[in-house]
Scaffold this motif. Structure first.
Motif, PDB file in Angstrom:
ATOM      1  N   ASP A  42     -28.931 -17.004 -29.904  1.00  0.00           N
ATOM      2  CA  ASP A  42     -29.783 -17.539 -28.828  1.00  0.00           C
ATOM      3  C   ASP A  42     -30.032 -16.529 -27.707  1.00  0.00           C
ATOM      4  N   LEU A  43     -29.302 -15.415 -27.736  1.00  0.00           N
ATOM      5  CA  LEU A  43     -29.386 -14.380 -26.695  1.00  0.00           C
ATOM      6  C   LEU A  43     -29.054 -14.925 -25.314  1.00  0.00           C
ATOM      7  N   GLY A  44     -28.300 -15.999 -25.275  1.00  0.00           N
ATOM      8  CA  GLY A  44     -27.897 -16.607 -24.015  1.00  0.00           C
ATOM      9  C   GLY A  44     -26.440 -17.026 -24.067  1.00  0.00           C
ATOM     10  N   TRP A  45     -26.188 -18.291 -23.779  1.00  0.00           N
ATOM     11  CA  TRP A  45     -24.840 -18.844 -23.642  1.00  0.00           C
ATOM     12  C   TRP A  45     -23.983 -18.646 -24.891  1.00  0.00           C
ATOM     13  N   THR A  46     -24.450 -19.140 -26.020  1.00  0.00           N
ATOM     14  CA  THR A  46     -23.649 -19.045 -27.243  1.00  0.00           C
ATOM     15  C   THR A  46     -23.496 -17.599 -27.686  1.00  0.00           C
ATOM     16  N   TYR A  47     -24.534 -16.819 -27.549  1.00  0.00           N
ATOM     17  CA  TYR A  47     -24.463 -15.397 -27.885  1.00  0.00           C
ATOM     18  C   TYR A  47     -23.320 -14.730 -27.130  1.00  0.00           C
ATOM     19  N   GLN A  48     -23.202 -15.019 -25.838  1.00  0.00           N
ATOM     20  CA  GLN A  48     -22.159 -14.364 -25.042  1.00  0.00           C
ATOM     21  C   GLN A  48     -20.759 -14.834 -25.433  1.00  0.00           C
ATOM     22  N   HIS A  49     -20.614 -16.117 -25.741  1.00  0.00           N
ATOM     23  CA  HIS A  49     -19.298 -16.582 -26.212  1.00  0.00           C
ATOM     24  C   HIS A  49     -18.941 -15.900 -27.531  1.00  0.00           C
ATOM     25  N   HIS A  50     -19.930 -15.729 -28.400  1.00  0.00           N
ATOM     26  CA  HIS A  50     -19.643 -15.092 -29.684  1.00  0.00           C
ATOM     27  C   HIS A  50     -19.320 -13.614 -29.499  1.00  0.00           C
ATOM     28  N   GLN A  51     -19.950 -12.982 -28.534  1.00  0.00           N
ATOM     29  CA  GLN A  51     -19.574 -11.595 -28.225  1.00  0.00           C
ATOM     30  C   GLN A  51     -18.113 -11.531 -27.798  1.00  0.00           C
ATOM     31  N   GLY A  52     -17.665 -12.545 -27.062  1.00  0.00           N
ATOM     32  CA  GLY A  52     -16.256 -12.621 -26.675  1.00  0.00           C
ATOM     33  C   GLY A  52     -15.349 -12.779 -27.880  1.00  0.00           C
ATOM     34  N   ALA A  53     -15.774 -13.593 -28.846  1.00  0.00           N
ATOM     35  CA  ALA A  53     -14.986 -13.768 -30.073  1.00  0.00           C
ATOM     36  C   ALA A  53     -14.895 -12.464 -30.846  1.00  0.00           C
ATOM     37  N   ALA A  58     -11.880  -7.446 -32.374  1.00  0.00           N
ATOM     38  CA  ALA A  58     -11.791  -5.984 -32.293  1.00  0.00           C
ATOM     39  C   ALA A  58     -10.526  -5.541 -31.564  1.00  0.00           C
ATOM     40  N   GLU A  59     -10.116  -6.310 -30.557  1.00  0.00           N
ATOM     41  CA  GLU A  59      -8.943  -5.957 -29.765  1.00  0.00           C
ATOM     42  C   GLU A  59      -7.659  -6.016 -30.583  1.00  0.00           C
ATOM     43  N   TYR A  60      -7.527  -7.037 -31.420  1.00  0.00           N
ATOM     44  CA  TYR A  60      -6.246  -7.273 -32.092  1.00  0.00           C
ATOM     45  C   TYR A  60      -6.263  -6.969 -33.588  1.00  0.00           C
ATOM     46  N   GLY A  61      -7.417  -6.642 -34.129  1.00  0.00           N
ATOM     47  CA  GLY A  61      -7.475  -6.267 -35.535  1.00  0.00           C
ATOM     48  C   GLY A  61      -6.989  -7.366 -36.450  1.00  0.00           C
ATOM     49  N   ASP A 259     -22.559 -13.634 -18.571  1.00  0.00           N
ATOM     50  CA  ASP A 259     -21.250 -14.271 -18.718  1.00  0.00           C
ATOM     51  C   ASP A 259     -20.380 -13.377 -19.596  1.00  0.00           C
ATOM     52  N   ASN A 260     -19.341 -12.837 -19.027  1.00  0.00           N
ATOM     53  CA  ASN A 260     -18.459 -11.942 -19.780  1.00  0.00           C
ATOM     54  C   ASN A 260     -17.160 -12.677 -20.103  1.00  0.00           C
ATOM     55  N   TRP A 261     -17.099 -13.258 -21.305  1.00  0.00           N
ATOM     56  CA  TRP A 261     -15.915 -14.027 -21.709  1.00  0.00           C
ATOM     57  C   TRP A 261     -14.863 -13.151 -22.386  1.00  0.00           C
ATOM     58  N   ASN A 262     -15.201 -11.903 -22.651  1.00  0.00           N
ATOM     59  CA  ASN A 262     -14.279 -11.049 -23.410  1.00  0.00           C
ATOM     60  C   ASN A 262     -12.871 -11.006 -22.821  1.00  0.00           C
ATOM     61  N   PRO A 263     -12.714 -10.734 -21.513  1.00  0.00           N
ATOM     62  CA  PRO A 263     -11.350 -10.632 -20.977  1.00  0.00           C
ATOM     63  C   PRO A 263     -10.555 -11.928 -21.114  1.00  0.00           C
ATOM     64  N   TYR A 264     -11.231 -13.058 -20.945  1.00  0.00           N
ATOM     65  CA  TYR A 264     -10.504 -14.334 -21.021  1.00  0.00           C
ATOM     66  C   TYR A 264     -10.010 -14.582 -22.441  1.00  0.00           C
ATOM     67  N   TYR A 265     -10.864 -14.394 -23.423  1.00  0.00           N
ATOM     68  CA  TYR A 265     -10.450 -14.653 -24.800  1.00  0.00           C
ATOM     69  C   TYR A 265      -9.350 -13.688 -25.237  1.00  0.00           C
ATOM     70  N   ILE A 266      -9.471 -12.446 -24.849  1.00  0.00           N
ATOM     71  CA  ILE A 266      -8.443 -11.463 -25.204  1.00  0.00           C
ATOM     72  C   ILE A 266      -7.116 -11.828 -24.538  1.00  0.00           C
ATOM     73  N   LYS A 267      -7.165 -12.228 -23.282  1.00  0.00           N
ATOM     74  CA  LYS A 267      -5.939 -12.583 -22.568  1.00  0.00           C
ATOM     75  C   LYS A 267      -5.263 -13.799 -23.182  1.00  0.00           C
ATOM     76  N   ARG A 268      -6.037 -14.854 -23.438  1.00  0.00           N
ATOM     77  CA  ARG A 268      -5.417 -16.104 -23.892  1.00  0.00           C
ATOM     78  C   ARG A 268      -4.833 -15.971 -25.295  1.00  0.00           C
ATOM     79  N   VAL A 269      -5.527 -15.325 -26.186  1.00  0.00           N
ATOM     80  CA  VAL A 269      -4.974 -15.146 -27.536  1.00  0.00           C
ATOM     81  C   VAL A 269      -3.812 -14.159 -27.490  1.00  0.00           C
ATOM     82  N   GLY A 270      -3.886 -13.162 -26.615  1.00  0.00           N
ATOM     83  CA  GLY A 270      -2.759 -12.249 -26.438  1.00  0.00           C
ATOM     84  C   GLY A 270      -1.506 -12.983 -25.990  1.00  0.00           C
ATOM     85  N   GLN A 271      -1.681 -13.976 -25.123  1.00  0.00           N
ATOM     86  CA  GLN A 271      -0.540 -14.765 -24.662  1.00  0.00           C
ATOM     87  C   GLN A 271       0.034 -15.617 -25.782  1.00  0.00           C
TER      88      GLN A 271
END
Length: 363
Positions: A42-53, A58-61, A259-271
Motif C-alpha cells: 500500500d506504500l503507507g501504513w501496512t507497508y511501513q509495518h512490514h518494513q519493520g518486520a 534482518a537483525e536477528y537472522g 512511521d518507523n516501527w523498526n526499532p520497536y519490533y527489534i527491541k520487543r523481540v530482542g527482549q
C-alpha cells in the motif's frame, strides 16, 4: 457453537503447553507474526509495518522467523486469523490496526503464554497483551505549519479514516499549527471511513479540491490523495502518510510523516529472546525516531522549510509540545491555559475539535 467451544479449549491447552517459562528465561528462536489491515504494497501504513518486520528478521537472522497475513478485516475475521496464528506456533503476534483491539484481547485470553502486541489501542486486559503507538500528532503540527504558510486559497483539507482519538488529535494539531501562521485558514474534513480504499480516498480528495482546498493531509493508507493532487498541475499539494511516498516528489508531495516501527519490533523481540520481555504501553514519537519527517522538498519556500525543520528539532529536543495552551475546545470553553501542555490521557481520549474547526465529529 460446539465447534467454536472445542477450538477455544484446544487453543487454551496449546497455549499452556508452549511458551511461558521460555519468556522468563529467554528463547533460542522466536516466531514473530503480524496481522495487517491492508496490503504490504500500500506504500503507507501496512507497508511501513512490514518494513519493520523485515528489519526484525534482518537483525536477528535465523533466530527469528516471521509470518504475516495481509488484508485482514477488523472484527470476527481478525479473531479467526489470530487464533490460527496462535495455533501455528507464533510466540509473539503484532496486531497492527486499531480495530483489532477486542479480537486481540479475546484471543490473548485463550493463549496466555503467547505475547500479543496491539498497535494504536489502549486495552491491556490480560498480562500477555501490550500496546504501542506513535505520536503522529507531532508530525501533523509540522504539516499544519507548512499548510498554513503555503495555501493560496486559505482552505486546507484533511481526509480522516475513522473518528477515533488518534485521528482527531491529528486533525486538531494540523489545524492549530496552520491557524497559528495564517489566522484566515479554514479546514475542511472529509471522512472516508476506511483505512485503505484507494477509490474512496480519491473521492475524498476530489471532494476537498472541489471545495477550493489546495493543501491536503490524510490519515488513510494509500497514495490516492497525492495522485489526485498531481492532476491539478501544481495547484494542490499534499503530504506522504505513514511512508515517504517519494514517487510524488517534489510536488504534490512536499513532505511526509514516516512511521518507523523498526526499532520497536527489534527491541520487543530482542527482549523475548533474552528473557527481559515485560508488558508495556509504548507511545513514542519524533524524539525516539519512531515518527520521522520526510524530506521537505524545494517546492516549499526556504524560510517555511527552515521554520518547519526548527519545529521538528524543538519537538525532538523536548522543548516544544504541539498541544500547548492557550487552546479552547470547539465550543469556546477553555481546555488548556497559557503555557500548559496536554496530558497524555486527554490526548488518548480526545473526542472534540479545537476552536475554529467547523463541523461535527461523526458518532
Amino acid at each position: 457453537m460446539k465447534r467454536r467451544t472445542l477450538l477455544a479449549t484446544a487453543a487454551l491447552g496449546l497455549g499452556l503447553a508452549f511458551g511461558g517459562a521460555a519468556s522468563a528465561q529467554g528463547m533460542d528462536k522466536v516466531k514473530a507474526c503480524f496481522v495487517y489491515v491492508g496490503p504490504i504494497g500500500d506504500l503507507g501504513w501496512t507497508y511501513q509495518h512490514h518494513q519493520g518486520a523485515l528489519a526484525l528478521q534482518a537483525e536477528y537472522g535465523d533466530k527469528v522467523e516471521i509470518a504475516y497475513q495481509e488484508n485482514v478485516p477488523e472484527g470476527a475475521d481478525a479473531e479467526r486469523v489470530l487464533t490460527q496464528m496462535a495455533l501455528s506456533g507464533c510466540n509473539i503476534i503484532f496486531t497492527t490496526s486499531f480495530g483489532y483491539m477486542d479480537a486481540t484481547n479475546s484471543v490473548a485470553a485463550k493463549f496466555p503464554d503467547i505475547k500479543f502486541e496491539h498497535a494504536t489501542g489502549y486495552k491491556r486486559e490480560h498480562p500477555n497483551v501490550s500496546t504501542y503507538n506513535a505520536r503522529f500528532y507531532e508530525g501533523r503540527a509540522i504539516q499544519g505549519h507548512i499548510a498554513g504558510k503555503m495555501t493560496k486559497t486559505d482552505k486546507i483539507g484533511y481526509i480522516g479514516s475513522f473518528p477515533i482519538p488518534e485521528v482527531v488529535m491529528g486533525i486538531n494539531s494540523y489545524f492549530l499549527h496552520a491557524r497559528k501562521v495564517n489566522p484566515d485558514v479554514e479546514l475542511s474534513v472529509v471522512w472516508a471511513f476506511t483505512w485503505f480504499d484507494p477509490a474512496k480516498e480519491a473521492d475524498a480528495a476530489k471532494a476537498l479540491i472541489d471545495q477550493g482546498v489546495d493543501v491536503i493531509a490524510s490519515h488513510t493508507d494509500s497514495t490516492a490523495p497525492l495522485a489526485e493532487a498531481a492532476k491539478t498541475n501544481g495547484a494542490v499539494i499534499g503530504f506522504g502518510q505513514a511512508s515517504d511516498m517519494a514517487d510524488f516528489k517534489p510536488s504534490p508531495r512536499v513532505s511526509s510523516i514516516i512511521d518507523n516501527w523498526n526499532p520497536y519490533y527489534i527491541k520487543r523481540v530482542g527482549q523475548l529472546l533474552d528473557g527481559t520481555y515485560a508488558q508495556t504501553d509504548s507511545w513514542a514519537g519524533i524524539p525516539e525516531g519512531e515518527v520521522e519527517i520526510g524530506e521537505i522538498t524545494d517546492a516549499v519556500p526556504a524560510d517555511v522549510k527552515a521554520e518547519a525543520e526548527a519545529m521538528r528539532d524543538a519537538i525532538a529536543a523536548g522543548t516544544y509540545h504541539p498541544f500547548t495552551g492557550p487552546i479552547n475546545k470547539q465550543d469556546g470553553t477553555p481546555w488548556l491555559a497559557e503555557g500548559v501542555t496536554a496530558p497524555d490521557g486527554d490526548l488518548l481520549g480526545m473526542n472534540f475539535y479545537v476552536e475554529g474547526i467547523v463541523g461535527d465529529i461523526p458518532k
